[in-house]
Design an enzyme around this catalytic site. Structure first.
Site, PDB file in Angstrom:
ATOM      1  N   GLY A 148     -28.790  78.827  59.177  1.00  0.00           N
ATOM      2  CA  GLY A 148     -27.928  79.990  59.331  1.00  0.00           C
ATOM      3  C   GLY A 148     -27.339  80.062  60.726  1.00  0.00           C
ATOM      4  N   CYS A 149     -26.334  80.912  60.867  1.00  0.00           N
ATOM      5  CA  CYS A 149     -25.623  80.981  62.152  1.00  0.00           C
ATOM      6  C   CYS A 149     -26.489  81.602  63.244  1.00  0.00           C
ATOM      7  CB  CYS A 149     -24.319  81.751  61.988  1.00  0.00           C
ATOM      8  SG  CYS A 149     -24.460  83.328  61.132  1.00  0.00           S
ATOM      9  N   TYR A 150     -27.081  82.766  62.970  1.00  0.00           N
ATOM     10  CA  TYR A 150     -27.971  83.369  63.971  1.00  0.00           C
ATOM     11  C   TYR A 150     -29.149  82.445  64.289  1.00  0.00           C
ATOM     12  CZ  TYR A 150     -25.850  88.097  63.438  1.00  0.00           C
ATOM     13  OH  TYR A 150     -25.019  89.196  63.430  1.00  0.00           O
ATOM     14  N   THR A 152     -29.400  79.250  64.285  1.00  0.00           N
ATOM     15  CA  THR A 152     -29.075  78.074  65.095  1.00  0.00           C
ATOM     16  C   THR A 152     -29.078  78.409  66.580  1.00  0.00           C
ATOM     17  OG1 THR A 152     -27.819  77.016  63.324  1.00  0.00           O
ATOM     18  CG2 THR A 152     -27.257  76.378  65.587  1.00  0.00           C
ATOM     19  N   GLU A 310     -22.402  80.191  70.283  1.00  0.00           N
ATOM     20  CA  GLU A 310     -21.906  79.149  69.390  1.00  0.00           C
ATOM     21  C   GLU A 310     -20.760  79.748  68.591  1.00  0.00           C
ATOM     22  OE1 GLU A 310     -25.090  78.464  66.491  1.00  0.00           O
ATOM     23  OE2 GLU A 310     -24.400  80.206  65.353  1.00  0.00           O
TER      24      GLU A 310
END
Lengths: 344, 344, 344, 344
Positions: A148-150, A152, A310
């Protein structure tokens, strides 16, 4: 030239994956499925892709994936797991950008995602595709759970500290901020421009699906199940970008944190440890696969603050998926991923 | 491998040129000048470029351009003209992204730019670098006047109509909208976030420097000096993007406008004629060198409306400069310029 | 104290009307209907109203409007017309903020709104509520068609010119820009933050419902049916604000336009004629009922450009409705509408 | 009718104070000083104020404050302290919206503000104008140190917890986010639209002037000097709004936090305790003097998270100044401050 298929390519992760793959010298996208847009030309759905794709969306029922070497799923939760067994049985590698294979504890997954899992037997086989943590496993994987984005940005911000054992496991506080594309192309009141522009808010304080995903990685890194993690996500009026602000308590106040981070990430192509005192902004990684990190040891306390940014659609989704694909097929890890961030 | 120099690389056009050139396979940037940032590493000034440039800014006084094949100027008005004679004398090709060589009529230039021109004798030599209009001249030029952002989109939107003689020359109304980067990195109250966010306004109604530049091109295309052009620019709360809405009166109401545009631009790599009825949005060209155009013939009238969008920093500045460079050195015109727009 | 009812108060026009009425010293809101939110407290739906309203939304079926002196409708097209006959029969004054009664030509209305009209007999009775044009009729009206947002700014920008007969009726070009709240709280892909942020586009070039509404007013003002009006709306990444840029050709080149505007609007409380050379920005009227106008006569041509800005939710909707209510009930026209614009 | 003077009215705090005072029934603004804009009409500087102020800016040298009952300073650090002794000597009450009198420890102040203090003897006399903490002292004060924007939301978010002694004093982590107007109308590269739009970043991690200000209040409330406060501010791409996310560790896990907050703030007109489980967004207080707070007790841990939002220009600056003025002159505390938030 690898032949790729894409399941569910009508959202933001989908168009970003198509953008990146269009420039990848060793991949050809052969098919894209969409139930809602079947029959429509990809270029008509996404005018930004005009001239780059001649394909039409196909209804998933009619699709034969046999000619694909690699399939990506950019679908809502609960869809990818229905494709995984068949693809793997045909020897097709599969990268799931959704959350279906991210959490190893099946009960935990079913609790957070509110459904039964259709192929729990594949969970053990799935590799969590954070190359900076699991690179060797990714190389040999056939099924990737793309992070997931968070998780990473957050996991990369904590990895050197947990690995070296210089911080307390409780409390670890993650105050994370995301641009609106992080919510996907979901047509809901909460995602309207007039609801989120020129405003800021927290959400999911009581619990967010990315908390157990982050926690699982932190436990794996530290080799313990004792992890007092508080995670609060916030919605920011911008398109792309994750900013994770991480607060930890040092157990070893003499630790040289900057050196720790530089040692850990010195050879990583997609993690940039900023100079001491830096404040990375999300735009400095816009449209690129880079995660930039700054570590601040606070004066007159045992606390440290880590800032990690990111692009949620690239390193937090599509870019990381391509990085994983490169590793799985023995290609140079950075192939197709070296574009310079778009600033401003 | 071409060796390139950049005069004045600290603004938005500068960083965009560096972004594009970093990915160009046939160019190496050898030097960058800046009076204000001399001695500073380019990567420290623009963290988005970290890992891509090892250069420092150099004070222009100390710079020898001899080893350069091509020099770009991304400077305020009145600077590039001081470099042009020397560079050309050394056989170095020069692309001026500022306005110093755009207007052939020296009195008109001096009136609009409020200064004397230091080398009016070079104006005749300078080629206006809009390849879709002047491609063959660009190929053999040594000095390029790279077009302004508004003029690029607007001229491309009018070229097929004027060339074919199907519209009246008066009135031609251009209602243009620009993102804030169009104003450059100028530190002024008017460019502050808190002044322009969540607001919209016109500016320069009484007169804007791009009006005579556009008018000059329209006159050249149509071979006449009779051109009733009204140009009103507007400031839009977004980073990048030009949207030019152009209103014309048809003299030949039977003209097939769509076919006219498709014929004119069918082979152009960086002009995309959208299907009938389209409304291009600026994000569909974000960070790319594409200009997308839609032409609308209005029902029950002799009027037509043309919508033209571009990224002001790419097709409206740095990308077009690289397109010109490619032509000047016999490289493929699209080299280094094929990246897919970043959407969303 | 007037008792007011509100039909359909869950959208942006609704919340703005509630915001304004909360501060109005002579109005008490007694009931609010909503099919979707029936039973929910207004304050829970709109946290910005916490402490200002104790009401709940009521299902429209169960509502008795008898105790109301005035009812407002802030509903989609086709709803208000079903309430009008009943309300008027009970002697209740009715202000429709939707478009049901704006266009006098029933065939034209039915063509643009794609449905039959349920009470065409009331169209003649309805007064178009632009006080600066129809003030005396508004005072005695029982049914008000509250003008659209684009028509308000545009008509105010053209009224002095048409009334005095100094401009040609063809072409009149209106290039209008709106913030995203102009599209209402409609849950659609096109209204998502991630679709419209940091981008700009035209829409409805082939035809927009506000074109016939504007045209009707221009014809009424000029007493002719000959009106060559081109209207192109654009979507701007901001919350509130309309900017109408209007291009006209002067028939009397000696006309003193500034004086014309100042004479027309000198006594108007909600139209501000800016000094010569001004460029009003939309933020200068944010959250206020003011329309600011600047008129520019162009040098060396017979063209003039008018810039008119308003807050689409106030002067373009809820504020104007309250202005009309004040007139209908003999209250001071500015009562409850004098708040200073919120800048920045 | 109170006569007010304003020292330094050309920034965002200044225009907001003028907006609020224009609607205040018991105040008349008699003079405004500005060195840079002396002689300019206030309405020409801020078009949003057209029709509300006939004043011109005056050079501070020529100003006699004698006829003022109250003077506000909206100036950079180090200016207000030069006016305070003279004003107080003349019996004029003085509210300083800058930081000159906020910190009682003169050495600490001089360290953080990088200058000597010209009237340290007045520090003891100055009352820190957070009415919810110091209401009775404010009533009798002649010199008010109006709190900073971050400190207001943060202190209000912690006050009930510290007062009741249910949380640990270390660590207390404040992750705060501000809109760009929080940086004032300072003309610097960092405040340009093209630098901060569509991006997010932390700043001042190593130290920010509001940290000692917050710490001082927390120590006062808890009656101790032991306070392990980490404060990290972030810049958010929006105009107005502060969102303070506060992380604390409970020492009494059985404490009913919701009741604690409701008891503390039940009678406060400008603090709104949201229902359990709420996530206030900054827009819900836009242009109003309200601070909304939600408190979350986390499951399976001893941690709690407090979310506090305010408009930095109102409750965080100009609105709170007027609230203080009302108290100082025995007016109703809410006079002129009851406007409904502007949403969206």
């Amino acid at each position: 030239m690898l032949k790729a298929g894409l399941i569910g390519g009508t959202g933001y992760t989908g168009v970003e994956l198509l953008r990146i793959l269009a420039a990848h010298p060793e991949v050809s996208v052969e098919l894209i499925t969409s139930r809602g847009q079947a029959g429509k030309r990809v270029e008509d759905h996404f005018p930004s892709l005009r001239g780059h794709y001649g394909l039409q969306f196909q209804s998933p029922e009619n699709v034969k994936f046999d000619r694909c070497d690699i399939v990506f799923a950019a679908t809502p939760s609960g869809v990818a797991m229905n494709y995984a067994p068949g693809l793997l049985a045909h020897g097709i590698k599969f990268i799931d950008l959704s959350a279906d294979f991210r959490i190893k504890d099946i009960e935990l997954w079913e609790k957070w995602y509110g459904m039964g899992h259709s192929c729990p037997e594949l969970l053990a086989k799935a590799v969590y595709g954070l190359p900076e943590m699991n690179r060797e496993s990714v190389r040999t994987a056939s099924l990737i759970a793309n992070p997931g984005c968070y998780p990473t940005a957050t996991t990369l911000g904590l990895l050197p500290l947990l690995k070296s054992g210089v911080i307390a496991h409780d409390p670890i506080i993650v105050d994370a901020k995301s641009g609106v594309t992080g919510a996907g192309r979901v047509v809901s009141t909460g995602n309207l421009y007039s609801e989120v522009a020129d405003s800021f808010k927290a959400y999911g304080v009581a619990g967010h699906r990315h908390q157990p995903e982050i926690r699982q990685s932190l436990c794996q890194i530290s080799g313990t199940d004792d992890m007092g993690l508080t995670f609060v996500p916030h919605l920011t009026p911008m398109l792309r970008g994750i900013h994770s602000t991480i607060y930890v308590q040092l157990t070893d106040s003499s630790a040289d944190l900057q050196t720790l981070f530089e040692s850990q990430y010195g050879d990583e192509p997609f993690v940039d440890v900023m100079p001491v005192g830096s404040h990375p902004d999300t735009r400095s990684v816009r449209a690129s696969n880079m995660c930039r990190i700054a570590v601040h040891k606070l004066a007159e306390s045992n606390a440290a603050v880590i800032l990690a940014v990111e692009d949620n659609l690239v390193k937090g989704a599509a870019g990381q998926a391509v990085q994983n694909m490169n590793l799985m097929f023995g290609l140079p890890e950075t192939l197709g991923l070296t574009s310079v961030p778009v600033l401003p």
